[in-house]
Design a protein around this motif. Structure first.
Motif, mmCIF file in Angstrom:
data_model
loop_
_atom_site.group_PDB
_atom_site.id
_atom_site.type_symbol
_atom_site.label_atom_id
_atom_site.label_comp_id
_atom_site.label_asym_id
_atom_site.label_seq_id
_atom_site.Cartn_x
_atom_site.Cartn_y
_atom_site.Cartn_z
ATOM 1 N N PRO A 185 8.852 2.433 6.149
ATOM 2 C CA PRO A 185 7.496 2.352 5.605
ATOM 3 C C PRO A 185 6.572 1.305 6.226
ATOM 4 C CG PRO A 185 9.036 1.287 4.128
ATOM 5 C CD PRO A 185 9.839 1.892 5.224
ATOM 6 N N ILE A 186 7.081 0.511 7.160
ATOM 7 C CA ILE A 186 6.268 -0.551 7.773
ATOM 8 C C ILE A 186 6.132 -0.315 9.267
ATOM 9 C CG2 ILE A 186 6.147 -3.038 8.231
ATOM 10 C CD1 ILE A 186 7.660 -3.454 5.622
ATOM 11 N N PRO A 195 2.269 -2.525 -5.741
ATOM 12 C CA PRO A 195 3.144 -3.674 -5.492
ATOM 13 C C PRO A 195 3.984 -3.448 -4.228
ATOM 14 C CG PRO A 195 3.268 -3.018 -7.789
ATOM 15 C CD PRO A 195 2.483 -1.952 -7.075
ATOM 16 N N PHE A 196 4.171 -4.506 -3.451
ATOM 17 C CA PHE A 196 4.988 -4.399 -2.241
ATOM 18 C C PHE A 196 6.454 -4.327 -2.647
ATOM 19 C CE2 PHE A 196 7.493 -6.053 1.265
ATOM 20 C CZ PHE A 196 7.014 -5.294 2.311
ATOM 21 N N ASN A 197 7.097 -3.243 -2.291
ATOM 22 C CA ASN A 197 8.526 -3.060 -2.541
ATOM 23 C C ASN A 197 9.018 -2.066 -1.509
ATOM 24 O OD1 ASN A 197 11.086 -2.262 -3.386
ATOM 25 N ND2 ASN A 197 10.554 -2.344 -5.543
ATOM 26 N N HIS A 217 2.999 0.388 4.641
ATOM 27 C CA HIS A 217 3.194 -0.160 3.302
ATOM 28 C C HIS A 217 2.795 -1.635 3.228
ATOM 29 C CE1 HIS A 217 4.757 -0.705 -0.680
ATOM 30 N NE2 HIS A 217 5.795 -1.433 -0.301
ATOM 31 N N LYS A 218 2.972 -2.372 4.302
ATOM 32 C CA LYS A 218 2.690 -3.812 4.299
ATOM 33 C C LYS A 218 1.208 -4.123 4.516
ATOM 34 C CE LYS A 218 4.235 -8.132 6.363
ATOM 35 N NZ LYS A 218 5.181 -8.747 7.287
ATOM 36 N N THR A 219 0.574 -3.419 5.450
ATOM 37 C CA THR A 219 -0.802 -3.762 5.825
ATOM 38 C C THR A 219 -1.856 -2.781 5.327
ATOM 39 O OG1 THR A 219 -0.711 -2.530 7.902
ATOM 40 C CG2 THR A 219 0.022 -4.842 7.954
ATOM 41 N N TYR A 273 0.838 -1.187 0.000
ATOM 42 C CA TYR A 273 0.000 0.000 0.000
ATOM 43 C C TYR A 273 0.878 1.243 0.000
ATOM 44 C CZ TYR A 273 -3.430 -3.448 1.256
ATOM 45 O OH TYR A 273 -4.225 -4.561 1.240
ATOM 46 N N CYS A 274 0.443 2.251 -0.708
ATOM 47 C CA CYS A 274 1.148 3.525 -0.738
ATOM 48 C C CYS A 274 1.098 4.116 0.669
ATOM 49 C CB CYS A 274 0.497 4.468 -1.740
ATOM 50 S SG CYS A 274 1.196 6.136 -1.722
#
Length: 99
Positions: free
Chosen positions: A97-98, A53-55, A82-84, A44-45
């Motif tokens: 970001p997580i 896409p997860f990066n 970003h992950k959830t 997620y942005c």
């Protein structure tokens, strides 16, 4: 007199114990397995919350990245994980970001 060593060759040892436990302990094997592409492909942005896409190196949508790139502050507080995709209350950033 000095100490000296005589090279006699090398010996290769194979660790079979880890292999044994992975075969006999399914619970342990599941802990060690790598995530499947589906598990790690959705992210997620961190600015908009939209699915991307997860990066870990690219936690923004294209539009949000262009906005962030004006100042390039890696510690600027963002809104989402970003992950959830959960609201982060400013605890996420480009540098982290997580949640």
């Amino acid at each position: 007199m000095g100490l000296s060593k005589k090279y006699t060759g090398f010996k290769t040892e194979v660790d079979k114990i880890s292999e044994h436990f992975l075969k006999t302990t399914p619970a342990r094997a599941s802990v060690i397995k790598a995530p499947t592409p589906k598990e790690s492909s959705e992210g997620y942005c961190i600015r908009t919350g939209e699915q991307i896409p997860f990066n870990i190196q690219k936690p923004y949508s294209d539009k949000a990245y262009k906005s962030w790139a004006q100042y390039k502050n890696p510690n600027y507080k963002e809104k989402y994980c970003h992950k959830t995709g959960k609201i982060s209350d400013g605890k996420t950033s480009m540098a982290n970001p997580i949640l």
